[in-house]
Design a protein around this motif. Sequence first.
Motif, PDB file in Angstrom:
ATOM      1  N   VAL A 199      -0.953   1.361  -5.173  1.00 40.43           N
ATOM      2  CA  VAL A 199      -0.465   0.028  -4.792  1.00 40.43           C
ATOM      3  C   VAL A 199       0.791  -0.259  -5.598  1.00 40.43           C
ATOM      4  CG1 VAL A 199      -0.986  -2.430  -4.747  1.00 40.43           C
ATOM      5  CG2 VAL A 199      -2.796  -0.769  -4.280  1.00 40.43           C
ATOM      6  N   ARG A 200       1.866  -0.687  -4.933  1.00 39.36           N
ATOM      7  CA  ARG A 200       3.081  -1.090  -5.645  1.00 39.36           C
ATOM      8  C   ARG A 200       3.106  -2.607  -5.712  1.00 39.36           C
ATOM      9  NH1 ARG A 200       7.425   2.575  -5.025  1.00 39.36           N
ATOM     10  NH2 ARG A 200       6.701   4.594  -4.290  1.00 39.36           N
ATOM     11  N   TYR A 201       3.443  -3.076  -6.872  1.00 37.89           N
ATOM     12  CA  TYR A 201       3.494  -4.530  -7.071  1.00 37.89           C
ATOM     13  C   TYR A 201       4.941  -4.969  -7.204  1.00 37.89           C
ATOM     14  CZ  TYR A 201      -1.425  -4.059  -8.208  1.00 37.89           C
ATOM     15  OH  TYR A 201      -2.742  -3.773  -8.166  1.00 37.89           O
ATOM     16  N   THR A 202       5.282  -6.082  -6.671  1.00 39.99           N
ATOM     17  CA  THR A 202       6.607  -6.685  -6.896  1.00 39.99           C
ATOM     18  C   THR A 202       6.460  -8.196  -6.760  1.00 39.99           C
ATOM     19  OG1 THR A 202       8.942  -6.617  -6.290  1.00 39.99           O
ATOM     20  CG2 THR A 202       7.379  -6.592  -4.479  1.00 39.99           C
ATOM     21  N   ILE A 203       7.512  -8.911  -7.149  1.00 38.16           N
ATOM     22  CA  ILE A 203       7.472 -10.367  -6.992  1.00 38.16           C
ATOM     23  C   ILE A 203       8.575 -10.787  -6.044  1.00 38.16           C
ATOM     24  CG2 ILE A 203       6.414 -10.902  -9.215  1.00 38.16           C
ATOM     25  CD1 ILE A 203       9.309 -11.606 -10.168  1.00 38.16           C
ATOM     26  N   GLU A 204       8.330 -11.908  -5.386  1.00 35.38           N
ATOM     27  CA  GLU A 204       9.338 -12.453  -4.494  1.00 35.38           C
ATOM     28  C   GLU A 204       9.298 -13.964  -4.626  1.00 35.38           C
ATOM     29  OE1 GLU A 204      10.448 -11.994   0.199  1.00 35.38           O
ATOM     30  OE2 GLU A 204       8.476 -12.739  -0.366  1.00 35.38           O
ATOM     31  N   SER A 205      10.484 -14.555  -4.717  1.00 36.12           N
ATOM     32  CA  SER A 205      10.515 -16.015  -4.803  1.00 36.12           C
ATOM     33  C   SER A 205      10.136 -16.606  -3.440  1.00 36.12           C
ATOM     34  CB  SER A 205      11.908 -16.497  -5.196  1.00 36.12           C
ATOM     35  OG  SER A 205      11.983 -17.890  -5.025  1.00 36.12           O
ATOM     36  N   GLU A 217       0.857  -1.188   0.000  1.00 37.92           N
ATOM     37  CA  GLU A 217       0.000   0.000   0.000  1.00 37.92           C
ATOM     38  C   GLU A 217       0.888   1.231   0.000  1.00 37.92           C
ATOM     39  OE1 GLU A 217      -3.229   0.243  -0.099  1.00 37.92           O
ATOM     40  OE2 GLU A 217      -3.939  -1.790   0.367  1.00 37.92           O
ATOM     41  N   GLY A 218       0.705   2.137  -0.971  1.00 38.01           N
ATOM     42  CA  GLY A 218       1.469   3.363  -0.989  1.00 38.01           C
ATOM     43  C   GLY A 218       0.621   4.521  -0.491  1.00 38.01           C
TER      44      GLY A 218
END
Lengths: 314, 139
Positions: free
Chosen positions: B121-127, B115-116
């Motif tokens: 909304v910021r999206y990212t990926i994480e393994s 949440e910004g």
Amino acid sequence: MTDDQPAPPADLPTHVDLAQDFADSGVAEVLADLDRELVGLAPVKARIRETAALLLVDRARRRLGLATETPTLHMSFTGNPGTGKTTVALKMAALLHRLGYVRKGHLVTVTRDDLVGQYIGHTAPKTKEVLKKAMGGVLFIDEAYYLYRAENERDYGQEAIEILLQVMENNRDDLVVILAGYADRMDRFFASNPGFRSRIAHHIEFPDYSDGELLHISEGMLSRQNYTLDDAARAAMAQYIAARRGQPHFANARSIRNALDRARLRQANRLFGEAKGPLDAAALSTLTEPDIRASRVFAGGLDVDRASRQAAAE
Amino acid sequence: MKMTQGQFSFLPDLSDDDIRVQAQYAIDKGWAVSVEHTDDPHPRNTYWEMWGHPMFDNPDAAAVVFEVNECRKLYGGQYIRVIAFDASPGWESIRMAMIVNRPAVEPGFRLVRQEGEGRSVRYTIESYAMREPEGARYP
């Protein structure tokens, strides 16, 4: 072939033409080069011819599906210094490349210093680095017996030997190892490292050159540099060879090359001192008797060697 | 989920022979081939751990396959890639990169929403593997 043997798969050829194979592979050129460039060494040439024939037949058999394993190609060259081991190794690399047993055909020449490290953990990476560099070609280990030092059981040479043996066995397709050195010390080396003896298929012995062959070699060396010997100088050279052989540190063709280098030095000095007028090409390229006769070999060898022999006699 | 990065990663895993042929291509072009490994599969993770030095002076690719297999002995449970560096002026960069070894199980990536300010909304990926500490990510 009897009937109960399985028929070869359909995609394999049913016959090979060895003569055609021989012509296509370019092996003939290498063998001719060998004959032309190397004087004498008849037993070595015969062995190389046999090896080439064996490899050619083996390749043909593989093409017919009769053999699948890569033959063991590691070799040992034994002989006194200056008998042409390195030169023959170069030719051998070319030969194996033409026959398709090594992919690149380059020769990597190393001695103990290039394989063995100076502290714990240094040897393995060093040896592996050298082996990697030699992959696809031929690794020539000169004076291989220095790798094994019987008197020091913690010597790092043992580690290099183990890695070498492992790669010689597991990466037979990737590189060919040639061990070289004096005959008697190599025998002792093989006796204390039975792993090596069993992994080496071809043992080739290099005989010493005869006096006549050395004279022939010296003339060949000179003519490649556009020098000639006059008749008196040739006679002196023949005597020089006979005298040099009896003295310490005789290294066959290498001794001859050094002697000729020194003779050229003396010739240059003589021309410089004597010449009054202009010199022609013949004068610049002829070695005369005094150039050869001035050698210390005719006076009984180097001063240090003479002194030690006198001390031994007394 | 099979991680796809670099060349050939949508194809079945490369065999040793495939690796040799590709590496030989790079060597013949004059590029320095090296082997690297990591256990962080994030696509932005460009700097992997080096396995030995780049091979500048090996004329034959058998050496590359040899090193890949040596690396597999120690890091067989991680990602291993072979890269080829072109040092010629104007390039000075990686020309080839291919994954030659991957963990037995690749759990894949999750989407992370942050949440910004305002309603952004910021999206990212994480393994999923990254939740474990280094060295314990791929059993």
